[in-house]
Scaffold this active site. Structure first.
Site, PDB file in Angstrom:
ATOM      1  N   ASP A  26       0.790  -1.251   0.000  1.00 39.56           N
ATOM      2  CA  ASP A  26       0.000   0.000   0.000  1.00 39.56           C
ATOM      3  C   ASP A  26       0.816   1.292   0.000  1.00 39.56           C
ATOM      4  O   ASP A  26       0.473   2.250   0.714  1.00 39.56           O
ATOM      5  CB  ASP A  26      -0.973   0.000   1.194  1.00 39.56           C
ATOM      6  N   LYS A 131      -6.779  -4.853  -2.891  1.00 42.81           N
ATOM      7  CA  LYS A 131      -7.357  -5.563  -1.751  1.00 42.81           C
ATOM      8  C   LYS A 131      -8.371  -4.680  -1.029  1.00 42.81           C
ATOM      9  O   LYS A 131      -8.094  -3.515  -0.749  1.00 42.81           O
ATOM     10  CB  LYS A 131      -6.254  -6.003  -0.786  1.00 42.81           C
ATOM     11  N   CYS A 164      -1.988  -2.534   7.826  1.00 39.92           N
ATOM     12  CA  CYS A 164      -2.009  -3.471   6.699  1.00 39.92           C
ATOM     13  C   CYS A 164      -0.779  -4.381   6.633  1.00 39.92           C
ATOM     14  O   CYS A 164      -0.877  -5.532   6.209  1.00 39.92           O
ATOM     15  CB  CYS A 164      -2.193  -2.712   5.398  1.00 39.92           C
TER      16      CYS A 164
HETATM   17  N1  TIU Z   1      -2.611   0.313   4.348  1.00 40.71           N
HETATM   18  C1  TIU Z   1      -3.045   0.494   5.589  1.00 40.71           C
HETATM   19  O1  TIU Z   1      -2.325   0.290   6.554  1.00 40.71           O
HETATM   20  N2  TIU Z   1      -4.353   0.965   5.744  1.00 40.71           N
HETATM   21  C2  TIU Z   1      -4.747   1.783   6.781  1.00 40.71           C
HETATM   22  O2  TIU Z   1      -5.913   2.157   6.865  1.00 40.71           O
HETATM   23  N3  TIU Z   1      -3.787   2.138   7.674  1.00 40.71           N
HETATM   24  C3  TIU Z   1      -3.911   3.020   8.719  1.00 40.71           C
HETATM   25  O3  TIU Z   1      -2.974   3.121   9.501  1.00 40.71           O
HETATM   26  N4  TIU Z   1      -5.015   3.752   8.825  1.00 40.71           N
END
Ligand code: TIU
Length: 228
Positions: A26, A131, A164
């Site tokens: 991400d 995802k 994530c």
């Molecule tokens: N990619 C991921 O970690 N999604 C989140 O929403 N992370 C947060 O720390 N909010």
């Protein structure tokens, strides 16, 4: 199998680059730039940008060793059919998933804000996974793709460490993969959560997996790395 030994904690991580994948979680504008999902949740997104050069170095080392590279994006369908109401409502943000923001619709596939930063973007032949959840195995073909490639071990980078990245490492751990988190190629909006996550992963003899620095990965892959 040719064994590469990586100096890691809690003890050396032995792997074959041919059966090991790098999973970059991400690294999207939605989490790293102002105006995206991370910021609308109330976070200061600036600290995440600092790891981009390290993730780029890690990608170069793993590409040079011929490893499988996986990039994930947290994203939803434009019709939001894969977005639970609970996720959309959580935190009562100013802009919710699917709303129009400065980088397009928040956390929606194909929108400018949903893209991976150019410095760490996928190149031809690399695997891209969209995802809908925090974990990259949930509701995606990742498990099947790794199985078909006979992947046994995973190196992890990306954001955020305790959300994530950690969720995906735990999913992978339960699916039988040996996992290693690259400490300086991951970041959190909360420094204390990042350090706690690193500690909990490698505690109890590596209850979730191993941790190492990017330099330690580069040192291990050195003989395989083409062009630096
Ligand atoms: N990619 C991921 O970690 N999604 C989140 O929403 N992370 C947060 O720390 N909010």
């Amino acid at each position: 199998m040719p064994v590469t030994i990586l100096h890691a904690k809690p003890y050396p991580f032995e792997f074959d680059p041919a059966t090991t994948a790098l999973v970059v979680i991400d690294m999207q504008r939605d989490f790293i730039e102002p105006g995206g999902f991370g910021e609308v949740l109330g976070n200061d997104v600036r600290r995440l940008a600092a790891i981009v050069p390290t993730v780029a170095r890690l990608l170069a080392a793993c590409r040079g060793a011929g490893m499988t590279i996986v990039h994930t994006r947290e994203s939803h369908r434009p019709d939001l059919a894969d977005c639970p109401d609970a996720k959309r409502a959580r935190g009562k943000p100013r802009l919710r998933i699917g709303d129009e923001g400065p980088m397009g619709r928040i956390l929606v596939a194909g929108e400018p804000g949903n893209a991976i930063l150019p410095a760490v973007a996928p190149i031809a032949g690399e695997i891209e996974i969209d995802k809908p959840g925090k974990g990259a195995f949930y509701a995606t073909p990742l498990g099947d793709i790794l199985r078909l490639r006979k992947i046994e071990r995973l190196l992890f980078a990306g954001v955020t460490t305790e959300v994530c990245v950690q969720t995906t490492m735990r999913e992978a751990n339960d699916r039988g993969y040996d996992c290693l988190l690259v400490e300086d190629a991951t970041e959190s909006y909360f420094p204390e959560f990042k350090s706690a996550t690193i500690e909990m992963i490698r505690a109890q003899g590596g209850i979730v997996g191993w941790t190492a620095t990017c330099a330690e990965v580069e040192a291990a892959l050195g003989p395989h790395t083409k062009g630096g």
